[in-house]
Enzyme design. Structure first.
Site, mmCIF file in Angstrom:
data_model
loop_
_atom_site.group_PDB
_atom_site.id
_atom_site.type_symbol
_atom_site.label_atom_id
_atom_site.label_comp_id
_atom_site.label_asym_id
_atom_site.label_seq_id
_atom_site.Cartn_x
_atom_site.Cartn_y
_atom_site.Cartn_z
ATOM 1 N N GLY A 46 0.986 -1.215 -0.085
ATOM 2 C CA GLY A 46 0.126 0.091 0.013
ATOM 3 C C GLY A 46 0.943 1.219 0.037
ATOM 4 O O GLY A 46 1.988 1.323 0.574
ATOM 5 N N GLN A 51 3.614 9.759 0.905
ATOM 6 C CA GLN A 51 4.704 9.064 1.184
ATOM 7 C C GLN A 51 5.589 9.334 -0.057
ATOM 8 O O GLN A 51 6.792 9.033 0.163
ATOM 9 C CB GLN A 51 4.353 7.520 1.304
ATOM 10 N N CYS A 94 6.050 -0.181 7.553
ATOM 11 C CA CYS A 94 5.725 1.098 6.413
ATOM 12 C C CYS A 94 7.067 1.475 5.692
ATOM 13 O O CYS A 94 7.968 1.406 6.145
ATOM 14 C CB CYS A 94 5.331 2.110 7.324
ATOM 15 N N HIS A 136 -4.369 1.729 7.886
ATOM 16 C CA HIS A 136 -2.840 2.120 7.722
ATOM 17 C C HIS A 136 -2.836 3.316 6.759
ATOM 18 O O HIS A 136 -2.176 4.315 6.943
ATOM 19 C CB HIS A 136 -1.953 1.102 7.477
ATOM 20 N N GLU A 137 -3.316 3.153 5.620
ATOM 21 C CA GLU A 137 -3.097 4.069 4.525
ATOM 22 C C GLU A 137 -4.171 5.375 4.824
ATOM 23 O O GLU A 137 -3.525 6.615 4.431
ATOM 24 C CB GLU A 137 -3.717 3.716 3.305
ATOM 25 N N HIS A 140 -2.349 7.671 6.855
ATOM 26 C CA HIS A 140 -1.273 8.448 6.198
ATOM 27 C C HIS A 140 -1.926 9.611 5.875
ATOM 28 O O HIS A 140 -1.238 10.645 5.969
ATOM 29 C CB HIS A 140 -0.728 7.573 5.032
HETATM 30 NI NI NI Z 1 2.579 2.930 5.772
#
Ligand code: NI
Length: 171
Positions: A46, A51, A94, A136-137, A140
């Site tokens: 992912g 990021q 991550c 998790h995403e 972010h």
């Molecule tokens: Ni991550």
């Protein structure tokens, strides 16, 4: 397509709340293709746009990049619309926090509404690894990392390790 440079912790950009996307256009689709290539190259499942330094609410996911179930999901403006009381624990890592993994507790099942690469609204129910990855995403794009769910001691350990890895890469 291009492999984009990854933003690694500690970096203030990873704390930004990303902005909603109005419409998926050709330029955004090209960017999402670059995100997928970057994710595959880094062996992730992912990736959120921030990021690679772009503060937009855009995520790509492929839970089985090398395998028979390989399928890319393009997820724009995701919204958590429901989550179970029942928790699940997963050993998370991550691409922005290299060489560090730890158990994170999150709701086991969730429902997420989002816009796909064709500007169509979709709703998915997720459990297992898919639920973990989506949460998790979504973290972010809200300026959170998985290590923000851990104790301060563990978070600092992860940040020190990541800072050291960054220094080694720069040398
Ligand atoms: Ni991550």
């Amino acid at each position: 397509m291009a492999i984009l440079p990854l933003v690694k912790a500690p970096d203030p950009r990873l704390k930004l709340v990303s902005q909603p996307v109005e419409k998926v256009d050709a330029a955004l689709r090209a960017f999402m293709a670059d995100m997928v290539e970057t994710m595959y190259d880094a062996k992730g499942i992912g990736l959120a746009a921030i990021q690679v330094g772009v503060p937009k609410r855009v995520v790509v996911i492929d839970l089985d990049p090398q395998g028979p179930e390989s399928k890319v999901l393009y997820i724009v403006n995701p919204e958590l619309v429901w989550s179970s009381d029942e928790p699940n624990t997963y050993n998370e890592g991550c691409l922005s926090v290299p060489e560090f993994w730890d158990d994170v507790h999150r709701p086991a099942k969730i429902r997420v509404r989002y816009m796909d690469e064709n500007n169509k609204t979709q709703e998915v129910e997720a459990d297992g690894l898919f639920a973990t990855c989506l949460q998790h995403e979504i973290d972010h794009i809200n300026g959170l990392l998985f290590i923000d769910h851990l104790s301060k001691l563990k978070r600092n350990m992860a940040l020190r390790k990541s800072a050291k890895m960054k220094r080694l890469e720069e040398d």
